[in-house]
Design an enzyme around this catalytic site. Structure first.
Site, PDB file in Angstrom:
ATOM      1  N   ASP A   1      50.080  51.329  22.441  1.00  0.00           N
ATOM      2  CA  ASP A   1      49.964  52.497  21.569  1.00  0.00           C
ATOM      3  C   ASP A   1      49.760  52.090  20.118  1.00  0.00           C
ATOM      4  O   ASP A   1      49.204  52.835  19.327  1.00  0.00           O
ATOM      5  CB  ASP A   1      51.194  53.386  21.714  1.00  0.00           C
ATOM      6  CG  ASP A   1      51.170  54.094  23.055  1.00  0.00           C
ATOM      7  OD1 ASP A   1      51.520  53.456  24.067  1.00  0.00           O
ATOM      8  OD2 ASP A   1      50.744  55.264  23.101  1.00  0.00           O
TER       9      ASP A   1
ATOM     10  N   LYS B   1      54.525  52.041  26.056  1.00  0.00           N
ATOM     11  CA  LYS B   1      55.447  52.868  26.838  1.00  0.00           C
ATOM     12  C   LYS B   1      56.773  52.161  27.127  1.00  0.00           C
ATOM     13  O   LYS B   1      56.788  50.979  27.464  1.00  0.00           O
ATOM     14  CB  LYS B   1      54.753  53.238  28.159  1.00  0.00           C
ATOM     15  CG  LYS B   1      55.542  54.099  29.116  1.00  0.00           C
ATOM     16  CD  LYS B   1      56.030  55.388  28.504  1.00  0.00           C
ATOM     17  CE  LYS B   1      54.929  56.164  27.829  1.00  0.00           C
ATOM     18  NZ  LYS B   1      55.451  57.204  26.890  1.00  0.00           N
TER      19      LYS B   1
END
Lengths: 359, 359
Positions: B246, B257
């Site tokens: 991310d 995650k």
């Protein structure tokens, strides 16, 4: 005044999952918790075996205790049907109970103890003698848990926060719990201030059962998804990881709920000590090391479904119920016979020798 | 004939989660998958921001693409309302979109690119120019994924099995996927024969979304609970762990995650290489290291509920959506600009310099 200044360990033990009611076995159905508190009323050995296989009851010590009561029910039936062949007839029931779950050794241990007691029966109706033996197994388990609670808690310097996996409390044992017993005692001593609880997929023993026990006792608890434990360890939020065991081999390897091995690796990496709490009935001296432990593969549906709803498309799943943590990742093994630091074959055998000497 | 002898990477890309339909944004509602395939029809920036915040769409690249289309919708509305103040008016929409999720940097990256394009607008109705920019962002993402698929797959010697976490496929990107793109390409090359898929609690992106994509493409997939990954690694069943990101910081730390960090530690312990696959829009050169990345704490209800049902009693829960993997646990970072072995600040900066030189 600290919030838990008036708490004694005795106050932190409100649940009994297994009860003998005079005519049969009352078993708290753990599949329905925490939503419903309902006891199954089991009147024969087949029903007990089924309850164990379907996980109405789970937890290595609790399974052993239930199996012992299952033998009592079997003997009552077999003796009533044929007082001259009951010893032979009951063997099928013992075998049935022994097949209910493969990994935890307490089941076999309890059945062997009941079988020895059967062999020692002098004659006449064996029901009362065998019931006494099952009740002794149950009571000794609670006593062992109290003792382990004191021994394990003595190692914990506080105030600190700990993390646990699965359920190892009153629901998993005769009462009080193994790892959760240590946490209860350490909380009573004000050394544990908060318990991080892995939810423990797929069966959610942590989110459903451990959280329920801790909430009942007023012990501050925080649930997390299993994959968040590493993040907590990295942040220094956890001083001990404390777990139970389903089988400990002669060299100190530990079979326990799936996820324990990964936690053990994470503990070592972050220099957080790992404590395994298990009564000596969990130690299997006949198995040398963890690779020889049968790992139960449960129905993939437990993974493909979540809280009763199908969550996946049509794909395969694997569902190993346990994993094996090698002894060299275990910092402390707490048993009712004493504490073993960095377990090894020699130390584990010594545990039994010493107890024999002092007995 | 091997079962995948006729498969080209193009055949393994059947899903589009984000579509521009001429008048608005069609967004596959990932909260309903795999049970229902339903597209949301979003006609204004507020609806796009809400869809991102509530995770109707998720995945760092997909969020960036949606935000870009969200700016197009905002500009259409603002220009129609007031053609002389739209540049200033649209700033509020850009800010709203930027606040929807805090951890993934692609969101900010896409908004900054759209803002630069707005600044370059000569005059008249900006709608067409900005739509072209959003469509370029979308198309470039798919092209980057194809490129990363080829670069990453070239590193994988097969036949072997791999493990992935969360969803990094067509649903998480403009199409094809990052980590799942590499897996698709390696499967097409017959080097990956099976994908182990972490279910990825609490949102079950693995069990619901990755399993769905792999099933659609006919790639053999096996779902497991997150806590079972260590057991698989110990057994030698997995040759690569392949994940997305991310945000990657200037020194190579990776926010991804929750659970990725634990997997990274387990990879190092078991000497299984960890591959992180992320387009350069995920790299945030303005943030030096992972400790400075804001980690989104989502609603504890996501943990306390499972597949829509409350599973816990009244207890607290924590729900960090991401964790940070330090660069020294990353064996390979695959970007569309090239592959970085053991990322470091120098290598990551070099990645951008080299591209600038060769461009």
């Amino acid at each position: 005044v600290p919030y838990n200044s008036l708490v004694a360990p005795e106050d932190l033990d409100k649940v009994r999952a297994v009860r003998w009611d005079g005519g049969g076995l009352l078993l708290l159905d753990q599949r329905l918790l925490p939503g419903k508190v309902r006891y199954l009323n089991l009147r024969n050995a087949g029903a007990v075996a089924q309850a164990i296989a379907e996980m109405a009851v789970r937890g290595a010590p609790a399974i052993g205790i239930c199996a012992a009561y299952g033998v009592v029910l079997a003997i009552r039936d077999r003796y009533a049907r044929n007082p001259s062949t009951w010893r032979r007839d009951v063997e099928a029931d013992v075998e049935l109970l022994g097949r209910a779950r493969p990994t935890a050794v307490n089941l076999r241990w309890a059945l062997e103890r009941m079988t020895s007691r059967i062999a020692a029966c002098s004659g006449g109706n064996p029901y009362r003698e065998l019931l006494q033996e099952a009740e002794a197994i149950h009571l000794e388990d609670i006593q062992a848990n109290r003792r382990m609670g004191a021994l394990g808690a003595a190692l914990i310097e506080g105030p600190c926060q700990v993390l646990t996996h699965c359920n190892t409390g009153s629901l998993a044992t005769g009462g009080y719990g193994t790892a959760l017993g240590v946490i209860r005692s350490a909380y009573a001593e004000r050394n544990v201030t908060r318990v991080f609880v892995d939810e423990t997929r797929p069966w959610l023993q942590g989110a459903r059962l451990t959280a329920w026990e801790l909430a009942a006792d007023g012990i501050p608890a925080t649930v997390l998804v299993d994959a968040a434990a590493a993040h907590l360890l990295r942040r220094g939020a956890v001083s001990w990881v404390i777990v139970g065991a389903d089988r400990v081999t002669a060299n100190g390897d530990v079979a326990n709920k799936i996820g324990t091995y990964g936690l053990a690796v994470l503990c070592r990496y972050h220099k957080v000590p790992l404590m395994v709490v298990a009564p000596s009935s969990t130690i299997d001296l006949r198995v040398e090391h963890g690779a020889a432990i049968p790992i139960e593969e449960r129905d993939p549906a437990e993974v493909l479904f979540c809280a009763g709803r199908r969550v996946t498309p049509e794909v395969e799943a694997i569902n190993p119920a346990f994993d094996v943590t090698p002894a060299d990742l275990v910092d402390v093994l707490v048993t009712e016979r004493g504490v073993v630091l960095r377990p090894s074959a020699a130390k584990i055998h010594g545990l039994f020798d010493e107890s024999a000497r002092s007995a």
